[in-house]
Motif scaffolding. Structure first.
Motif, PDB file in Angstrom:
ATOM      1  N   UNK A 153      -2.032 -17.318   3.977  1.00  0.00           N
ATOM      2  CA  UNK A 153      -1.770 -17.493   2.606  1.00  0.00           C
ATOM      3  C   UNK A 153      -2.838 -17.161   1.745  1.00  0.00           C
ATOM      4  N   UNK A 154      -3.956 -17.439   1.930  1.00  0.00           N
ATOM      5  CA  UNK A 154      -5.354 -17.219   1.260  1.00  0.00           C
ATOM      6  C   UNK A 154      -5.555 -15.788   1.269  1.00  0.00           C
ATOM      7  N   UNK A 155      -5.411 -14.976   2.333  1.00  0.00           N
ATOM      8  CA  UNK A 155      -5.279 -13.569   2.238  1.00  0.00           C
ATOM      9  C   UNK A 155      -4.439 -12.828   1.381  1.00  0.00           C
ATOM     10  N   UNK A 156      -3.166 -13.213   1.536  1.00  0.00           N
ATOM     11  CA  UNK A 156      -1.864 -12.728   0.706  1.00  0.00           C
ATOM     12  C   UNK A 156      -2.154 -12.951  -0.893  1.00  0.00           C
ATOM     13  N   UNK A 157      -2.764 -13.979  -1.175  1.00  0.00           N
ATOM     14  CA  UNK A 157      -3.444 -13.995  -2.677  1.00  0.00           C
ATOM     15  C   UNK A 157      -4.434 -13.044  -3.058  1.00  0.00           C
ATOM     16  N   UNK A 158      -5.232 -12.624  -1.914  1.00  0.00           N
ATOM     17  CA  UNK A 158      -6.316 -11.800  -2.294  1.00  0.00           C
ATOM     18  C   UNK A 158      -6.183 -10.303  -1.896  1.00  0.00           C
ATOM     19  N   UNK A 159      -5.012 -10.151  -1.356  1.00  0.00           N
ATOM     20  CA  UNK A 159      -4.762  -8.878  -0.901  1.00  0.00           C
ATOM     21  C   UNK A 159      -4.601  -7.817  -2.009  1.00  0.00           C
ATOM     22  N   UNK A 160      -4.853  -6.720  -1.781  1.00  0.00           N
ATOM     23  CA  UNK A 160      -4.460  -5.270  -2.647  1.00  0.00           C
ATOM     24  C   UNK A 160      -3.121  -5.066  -2.590  1.00  0.00           C
ATOM     25  N   UNK A 161      -2.437  -4.134  -3.307  1.00  0.00           N
ATOM     26  CA  UNK A 161      -1.352  -3.539  -3.303  1.00  0.00           C
ATOM     27  C   UNK A 161      -1.262  -2.739  -2.048  1.00  0.00           C
ATOM     28  N   UNK A 162      -2.001  -2.123  -1.724  1.00  0.00           N
ATOM     29  CA  UNK A 162      -2.163  -1.227  -0.557  1.00  0.00           C
ATOM     30  C   UNK A 162      -2.873  -1.968   0.600  1.00  0.00           C
ATOM     31  N   UNK A 163      -2.668  -3.142   0.840  1.00  0.00           N
ATOM     32  CA  UNK A 163      -3.142  -3.787   1.985  1.00  0.00           C
ATOM     33  C   UNK A 163      -2.013  -4.163   3.101  1.00  0.00           C
ATOM     34  N   UNK A 164      -2.428  -3.558   4.447  1.00  0.00           N
ATOM     35  CA  UNK A 164      -1.809  -4.249   5.415  1.00  0.00           C
ATOM     36  C   UNK A 164      -2.238  -5.386   6.068  1.00  0.00           C
ATOM     37  N   UNK A 165      -1.381  -6.383   6.555  1.00  0.00           N
ATOM     38  CA  UNK A 165      -1.971  -7.476   7.291  1.00  0.00           C
ATOM     39  C   UNK A 165      -1.471  -7.557   8.855  1.00  0.00           C
ATOM     40  N   UNK A 166      -2.415  -7.382   9.597  1.00  0.00           N
ATOM     41  CA  UNK A 166      -2.149  -7.096  11.193  1.00  0.00           C
ATOM     42  C   UNK A 166      -2.539  -8.261  11.988  1.00  0.00           C
ATOM     43  N   UNK A 167      -1.884  -9.074  12.660  1.00  0.00           N
ATOM     44  CA  UNK A 167      -2.359 -10.196  13.384  1.00  0.00           C
ATOM     45  C   UNK A 167      -1.976  -9.712  14.858  1.00  0.00           C
ATOM     46  N   UNK A 168      -3.008  -9.842  15.725  1.00  0.00           N
ATOM     47  CA  UNK A 168      -3.119  -9.625  16.937  1.00  0.00           C
ATOM     48  C   UNK A 168      -3.055 -10.761  17.713  1.00  0.00           C
TER      49      UNK A 168
END
Length: 366
Positions: free
Chosen positions: A37-52
């Motif tokens: 949730x904190x990452x999504x608030x800070x993410x840029x429009x060109x950000x991919x979030x990859x969880x391993x």
């Protein structure tokens, strides 16, 4: 340098570079929602979030999916640890690489503008950068945890800020690390190091690409309240750090001197500083031996240098407390409990020689 007035953070602007965030996660179902949730608030429009999801036995992968992250799952009976997970993530990104890759731990909080600040620093500097990453004590934590927090502040804020103002590099701290894709795509991470971040920073320094500090980016996590978890975490960090000093720090220092590479020398000198408690123990022991020799020989020099260095170290720690640690614990607690805290860790340091931790073990959470 860190405490001198006049320093201001750089202005952070919106960034358009493509970004991939790698989040290694091993059984993090209890806290990964807050992190994402904190990452999504800070993410840029060109950000991919990859969880391993690495060797998970809980529903970490499912929760990450629910939060819109790309999830890749890895399982291996023996090759375990953050380095292996990150290597797996990098291989996944190769077919669709970003311009900038950022690593966050699955139990941290990422503050607004952090991702923009990291991307901006990487794009402008064309090298890896490290965010200001602080591990904090929870409310009502015991004094020893507050002391651990202050020691971490000295390592991850005071010293790096001083180096930054001198134009020098810093160590990587594990979470809040950002890299140009071209510099990290071939990184040798699948080696099972228990301090893989330190090793990666050293590898970059040897390529004349030592990481820099990005104080505009801010990431936090918390120390475990669980005694077993806290002890495991400290043992992993401190044994790993001491091992890096012996295996990598001194050779890097000699190489930097031989090649006249001042950044490499600065990186090596910072790496060779022992954990704060161990530094105080060694410095105090040297001061006591020096004082004894002064009394035995009735001569002040050269023996007085041992006492002087201890007084200087104590003075610099007090200055750091005044600048960055006064909100963590009162001065009286620092003065009273710091010696006890340092002495209590003698057993931990002794185990480096007789029961050294060489494998990655996840700290038990609360």
């Amino acid at each position: 340098m860190a405490v001198l007035p006049g320093y201001r953070n750089q202005k952070v602007e919106a960034q358009s570079a493509t970004v991939a965030l790698l989040i290694p996660a091993h059984n993090e179902s209890a806290g990964i929602s807050e992190t994402l949730a904190s990452i999504q608030k800070a993410a840029t429009p060109n950000t991919r979030i990859v969880v391993i999801a690495d060797n998970c036995t809980d529903n970490t992968a499912e929760i990450a999916h629910q939060h819109g992250a790309e999830v890749i799952e890895r399982s291996h009976e023996t090759l375990r640890g953050k380095g292996y997970a990150l290597d797996f993530g990098i291989q996944y990104l190769i077919n669709n690489p970003p311009e900038v890759m950022i690593v966050f731990d699955a139990d941290c909080i990422v503050y607004p503008d952090t991702i923009n600040a990291l991307v901006q620093a990487v794009v402008n500097g064309k090298r890896a950068v490290q965010a200001l990453y602080l591990i904090q004590a929870k409310p009502n934590s015991p004094v020893k945890t507050k002391l651990a927090e202050f020691a971490y502040v000295v390592k991850s804020w005071t010293r790096p800020l001083g180096f930054h103002r001198l134009g020098m590099p810093m160590q990587l701290m594990g979470s809040g690390m950002a890299f140009p894709w071209q510099h990290v795509k071939g990184a040798n991470l699948a080696k099972g190091y228990i301090v893989e971040d330190m090793k990666l920073g050293i590898d970059l320094a040897e390529k004349h690409l030592a990481p820099k500090f990005c104080p505009e980016a801010y990431v936090t996590s918390e120390f475990p309240m669980n005694d077993e978890g806290a002890a495991s975490q400290r043992k992993r960090w401190e044994h790993g750090h001491i091992g890096m000093i012996v295996q990598e720090g001194l050779p890097l220092l000699f190489k930097g001197i031989r090649t006249a590479n001042i950044e490499m020398v600065a990186m090596a000198l910072d790496l060779c500083v022992p954990p704060v408690a161990l530094l105080f123990l060694l410095s105090g022991l040297f001061a006591m031996v020096s004082a004894g020799l002064m009394l035995a020989t009735n001569a002040y020099f050269p023996w007085a240098y041992g006492v002087i260095q201890f007084l200087l170290l104590s003075t610099f720690v007090m200055i750091s407390w005044f600048k960055h640690g006064s909100k963590i614990l009162p001065f009286f607690e620092l003065l009273t409990y710091a010696p006890v805290y340092a002495i209590s860790k003698i057993q931990l340091y002794a185990k480096f020689f007789v029961n050294r931790q060489i494998e990655w073990v996840k700290s038990k959470r609360d």
